[in-house]
Design a protein around this motif. Structure first.
Motif, PDB file in Angstrom:
ATOM      1  N   LEU A  35      31.416  14.248  -2.322  1.00 42.62           N
ATOM      2  CA  LEU A  35      30.713  13.588  -3.418  1.00 42.62           C
ATOM      3  C   LEU A  35      29.197  13.750  -3.289  1.00 42.62           C
ATOM      4  O   LEU A  35      28.486  13.907  -4.275  1.00 42.62           O
ATOM      5  CB  LEU A  35      31.089  12.111  -3.473  1.00 42.62           C
ATOM      6  CG  LEU A  35      32.498  11.791  -3.981  1.00 42.62           C
ATOM      7  CD1 LEU A  35      32.763  10.297  -3.915  1.00 42.62           C
ATOM      8  CD2 LEU A  35      32.686  12.301  -5.409  1.00 42.62           C
ATOM      9  N   LYS A  36      28.690  13.701  -2.049  1.00 37.02           N
ATOM     10  CA  LYS A  36      27.258  13.921  -1.832  1.00 37.02           C
ATOM     11  C   LYS A  36      26.842  15.303  -2.311  1.00 37.02           C
ATOM     12  O   LYS A  36      25.859  15.462  -3.054  1.00 37.02           O
ATOM     13  CB  LYS A  36      26.920  13.797  -0.341  1.00 37.02           C
ATOM     14  CG  LYS A  36      26.863  12.405   0.213  1.00 37.02           C
ATOM     15  CD  LYS A  36      26.406  12.470   1.667  1.00 37.02           C
ATOM     16  CE  LYS A  36      26.464  11.117   2.329  1.00 37.02           C
ATOM     17  NZ  LYS A  36      26.056  11.189   3.756  1.00 37.02           N
ATOM     18  N   ASN A  37      27.582  16.297  -1.880  1.00 34.85           N
ATOM     19  CA  ASN A  37      27.189  17.671  -2.206  1.00 34.85           C
ATOM     20  C   ASN A  37      27.329  17.969  -3.696  1.00 34.85           C
ATOM     21  O   ASN A  37      26.495  18.672  -4.276  1.00 34.85           O
ATOM     22  CB  ASN A  37      28.031  18.659  -1.389  1.00 34.85           C
ATOM     23  CG  ASN A  37      27.661  18.633   0.086  1.00 34.85           C
ATOM     24  OD1 ASN A  37      26.498  18.438   0.439  1.00 34.85           O
ATOM     25  ND2 ASN A  37      28.641  18.821   0.954  1.00 34.85           N
ATOM     26  N   SER A  38      28.378  17.448  -4.334  1.00 32.59           N
ATOM     27  CA  SER A  38      28.535  17.689  -5.770  1.00 32.59           C
ATOM     28  C   SER A  38      27.443  16.976  -6.559  1.00 32.59           C
ATOM     29  O   SER A  38      26.926  17.495  -7.552  1.00 32.59           O
ATOM     30  CB  SER A  38      29.925  17.235  -6.233  1.00 32.59           C
ATOM     31  OG  SER A  38      30.111  15.851  -6.010  1.00 32.59           O
ATOM     32  N   TYR A  39      27.058  15.792  -6.124  1.00 34.33           N
ATOM     33  CA  TYR A  39      25.966  15.019  -6.746  1.00 34.33           C
ATOM     34  C   TYR A  39      24.675  15.839  -6.740  1.00 34.33           C
ATOM     35  O   TYR A  39      24.021  16.040  -7.769  1.00 34.33           O
ATOM     36  CB  TYR A  39      25.805  13.734  -5.940  1.00 34.33           C
ATOM     37  CG  TYR A  39      24.781  12.732  -6.413  1.00 34.33           C
ATOM     38  CD1 TYR A  39      25.188  11.508  -6.945  1.00 34.33           C
ATOM     39  CD2 TYR A  39      23.414  12.932  -6.257  1.00 34.33           C
ATOM     40  CE1 TYR A  39      24.273  10.533  -7.326  1.00 34.33           C
ATOM     41  CE2 TYR A  39      22.488  11.972  -6.639  1.00 34.33           C
ATOM     42  CZ  TYR A  39      22.918  10.776  -7.174  1.00 34.33           C
ATOM     43  OH  TYR A  39      21.996   9.823  -7.542  1.00 34.33           O
ATOM     44  N   LEU A  40      24.310  16.337  -5.552  1.00 26.22           N
ATOM     45  CA  LEU A  40      23.053  17.071  -5.411  1.00 26.22           C
ATOM     46  C   LEU A  40      23.121  18.447  -6.075  1.00 26.22           C
ATOM     47  O   LEU A  40      22.126  18.923  -6.631  1.00 26.22           O
ATOM     48  CB  LEU A  40      22.698  17.199  -3.929  1.00 26.22           C
ATOM     49  CG  LEU A  40      22.414  15.857  -3.225  1.00 26.22           C
ATOM     50  CD1 LEU A  40      22.323  16.041  -1.718  1.00 26.22           C
ATOM     51  CD2 LEU A  40      21.140  15.225  -3.768  1.00 26.22           C
ATOM     52  N   LYS A  41      24.283  19.059  -6.046  1.00 25.44           N
ATOM     53  CA  LYS A  41      24.421  20.366  -6.683  1.00 25.44           C
ATOM     54  C   LYS A  41      24.244  20.246  -8.192  1.00 25.44           C
ATOM     55  O   LYS A  41      23.604  21.095  -8.826  1.00 25.44           O
ATOM     56  CB  LYS A  41      25.789  20.976  -6.346  1.00 25.44           C
ATOM     57  CG  LYS A  41      25.964  22.385  -6.890  1.00 25.44           C
ATOM     58  CD  LYS A  41      27.275  22.993  -6.403  1.00 25.44           C
ATOM     59  CE  LYS A  41      27.435  24.425  -6.926  1.00 25.44           C
ATOM     60  NZ  LYS A  41      28.689  25.048  -6.412  1.00 25.44           N
ATOM     61  N   MET A  42      24.790  19.185  -8.805  1.00 26.24           N
ATOM     62  CA  MET A  42      24.659  19.019 -10.246  1.00 26.24           C
ATOM     63  C   MET A  42      23.217  18.685 -10.650  1.00 26.24           C
ATOM     64  O   MET A  42      22.764  19.058 -11.727  1.00 26.24           O
ATOM     65  CB  MET A  42      25.618  17.940 -10.747  1.00 26.24           C
ATOM     66  CG  MET A  42      27.075  18.352 -10.678  1.00 26.24           C
ATOM     67  SD  MET A  42      27.398  19.903 -11.574  1.00 26.24           S
ATOM     68  CE  MET A  42      28.954  20.394 -10.834  1.00 26.24           C
ATOM     69  N   LEU A  43      22.498  18.006  -9.777  1.00 30.29           N
ATOM     70  CA  LEU A  43      21.076  17.818 -10.048  1.00 30.29           C
ATOM     71  C   LEU A  43      20.329  19.142  -9.970  1.00 30.29           C
ATOM     72  O   LEU A  43      19.413  19.409 -10.767  1.00 30.29           O
ATOM     73  CB  LEU A  43      20.472  16.819  -9.049  1.00 30.29           C
ATOM     74  CG  LEU A  43      20.904  15.356  -9.184  1.00 30.29           C
ATOM     75  CD1 LEU A  43      20.241  14.502  -8.099  1.00 30.29           C
ATOM     76  CD2 LEU A  43      20.556  14.796 -10.575  1.00 30.29           C
ATOM     77  N   ALA A  44      20.739  19.968  -9.014  1.00 28.46           N
ATOM     78  CA  ALA A  44      20.116  21.299  -8.900  1.00 28.46           C
ATOM     79  C   ALA A  44      20.428  22.158 -10.124  1.00 28.46           C
ATOM     80  O   ALA A  44      19.576  22.920 -10.590  1.00 28.46           O
ATOM     81  CB  ALA A  44      20.599  21.987  -7.624  1.00 28.46           C
ATOM     82  N   VAL A  45      21.645  22.024 -10.640  1.00 26.62           N
ATOM     83  CA  VAL A  45      21.998  22.758 -11.872  1.00 26.62           C
ATOM     84  C   VAL A  45      21.063  22.358 -13.008  1.00 26.62           C
ATOM     85  O   VAL A  45      20.613  23.190 -13.790  1.00 26.62           O
ATOM     86  CB  VAL A  45      23.469  22.485 -12.250  1.00 26.62           C
ATOM     87  CG1 VAL A  45      23.782  23.043 -13.638  1.00 26.62           C
ATOM     88  CG2 VAL A  45      24.415  23.098 -11.218  1.00 26.62           C
ATOM     89  N   LEU A  46      20.780  21.076 -13.095  1.00 28.64           N
ATOM     90  CA  LEU A  46      19.857  20.584 -14.116  1.00 28.64           C
ATOM     91  C   LEU A  46      18.481  21.247 -13.965  1.00 28.64           C
ATOM     92  O   LEU A  46      17.888  21.705 -14.951  1.00 28.64           O
ATOM     93  CB  LEU A  46      19.730  19.061 -13.998  1.00 28.64           C
ATOM     94  CG  LEU A  46      18.739  18.382 -14.945  1.00 28.64           C
ATOM     95  CD1 LEU A  46      19.236  18.455 -16.383  1.00 28.64           C
ATOM     96  CD2 LEU A  46      18.532  16.926 -14.533  1.00 28.64           C
TER      97      LEU A  46
END
Length: 413
Positions: A35-46
């Motif tokens: 969940l941590k990594n998906s959270y930060l990855k989706m912010l990076a996608v933004l």
């Protein structure tokens, strides 16, 4: 060659300074690594929806990554974002749609868009995140207003935003951003009975509580500053009324304040000065009690001096007047106690022009006798000294009343 190395060092420091200021995320930190990594990855996608990630966005995102002790670095998440698959987003949305953590994720997304002028692609994706994670319109509006308060560090606006907080959102979910706002929210309640504020609930570790709001009014509060430094900086008007301050080794710091008024306040157990002022235009102390406060002595030119037990100003030319009216000073002295060395001295109000009216001093030790450094004023049987940058009560084993004293122009020791 040397200049190239210096330039590289400067570049390294610029890139890594964000690591020194992590933004905690207590909601995310307790979740799984996935969940941590998906959270930060989706912010990076933004962030990658723009033609280039702005330095301010990169800096803020790095602080977010550091705050949760993530598996990867900020640049790693930005690289991973370039390889995002639709299935990854669908899985992310399906999981987060059921979690309260979605509100913190969307707040972070809005902050990353708002810290600079976001590009259209970033704004469009942020709107899609809000839609796919199932937020209501009023919830999204609340998060947008909360983001404005955080970026502006505006505690007054925060109080207004709290009034529109939707029922399903808890403000403590964002405590890592707004812990100081919580303090001011409590401070502005102005309770009828004395209310103790535990700063450990908000600051988590010893440090400084800095209040920069233009206007501050605090009433009927008890603040334990034994492990914290209270600093007020850049304020237009500050009022403390019926407050109690319990200190330790750290004095209260006043910087660049136009007007500050302490009314019926108590200051107790400060061990290294009570207040240190810098560029304060107008400071008023009315019916305040200073009890068991002290100042550490220092050695200077073969003599021990301890200046400014209650108020100290390093450069008196930067300050205007201090007014003391009907205040009481009890057992306020330095750690210098010598009854035989006339080179020792102990000052109560130091290095600032002050008007002291109808104040009482009891058991405030004073040992300086060198008259050439100042002048004596005689008020009946009571004597005070103007010199060495301060107000020095004399002979205060018994209670000393000082009535309508002159303005004191101090000297720099």
């Amino acid at each position: 060659m040397a200049s190239d190395k210096i330039a590289k060092l400067g570049e390294y420091l610029d890139k890594n300074k964000a690591k020194n200021y992590p933004i905690p995320n207590s909601m995310l930190e307790q979740e799984t690594d996935y969940l941590k990594n998906s959270y930060l990855k989706m912010l990076a996608v933004l962030l990658q929806q723009a033609s280039a990630v702005e330095p301010s966005q990169e800096y803020l995102f790095t602080r977010m990554v550091e705050g949760v002790k993530a598996d990867y670095f900020m640049q790693d998440y930005l690289r991973q974002a370039l390889e995002i698959e639709v299935e990854e987003f669908e899985e992310f949305a399906s999981q987060y749609r059921e979690l309260d953590l979605r509100y913190r994720f969307l707040l972070d997304a809005i902050l990353l868009c708002s810290v600079t002028e976001a590009e259209e692609g970033q704004l469009r994706l942020a709107a899609s995140y809000i839609e796919f994670l199932g937020l209501e319109k009023e919830e999204a509006s609340y998060l947008a207003e909360m983001a404005k308060c955080i970026l502006k560090q505006d505690s007054i606006a925060y109080l207004d935003v709290e009034r529109i907080r939707p029922e399903g959102i808890r403000s403590d979910w964002f405590q890592d951003y707004i812990k100081l706002f919580h303090i001011e929210g409590v401070l502005r309640v102005q309770p009828e009975e004395k209310q103790a504020i535990n700063l450990k609930e908000f600051l988590h570790m010893p440090g400084s509580l800095v209040l920069r709001q233009k206007k501050i009014y605090m009433r009927n509060l008890e603040l334990d500053l034994s492990e914290y430094t209270l600093e007020l900086s850049g304020n237009e008007e500050v009022v403390f009324e019926d407050c109690e301050f319990y200190g330790g080794e750290n004095p209260i710091i006043l910087k660049e304040i136009q007007k500050i008024h302490f009314s019926k306040c108590m200051f107790q157990n400060f061990t290294n000065r009570v207040i240190v002022e810098t560029e304060v235009s107008n400071a008023i102390f009315e019916e305040c009690n200073f009890l068991d406060c002290s100042c550490k002595g220092i050695q200077e030119k073969y003599r021990d001096i301890s200046l400014g037990v209650v108020v100290y100003v390093k450069d008196y030319s930067e300050n205007d007047m201090n007014y003391f009216s009907k205040c009481k000073f009890t057992n306020c002295s330095s750690d210098i106690h010598s009854d035989y060395n006339d080179e020792d001295c102990d000052g109560i109000i130091c290095n600032v022009i002050s008007k002291v009216n109808l104040c009482k001093f009891k058991d405030c030790n004073y040992y300086y006798l060198e008259r050439s450094r100042g002048s004596w004023d005689n008020h009946g049987e009571d004597m005070i000294m103007i010199g060495l940058g301060g107000l020095f009560p004399s002979g205060t084993d018994d209670e000393l009343n000082i009535m309508d004293c002159h303005d004191y122009t101090s000297f720099t020791p």
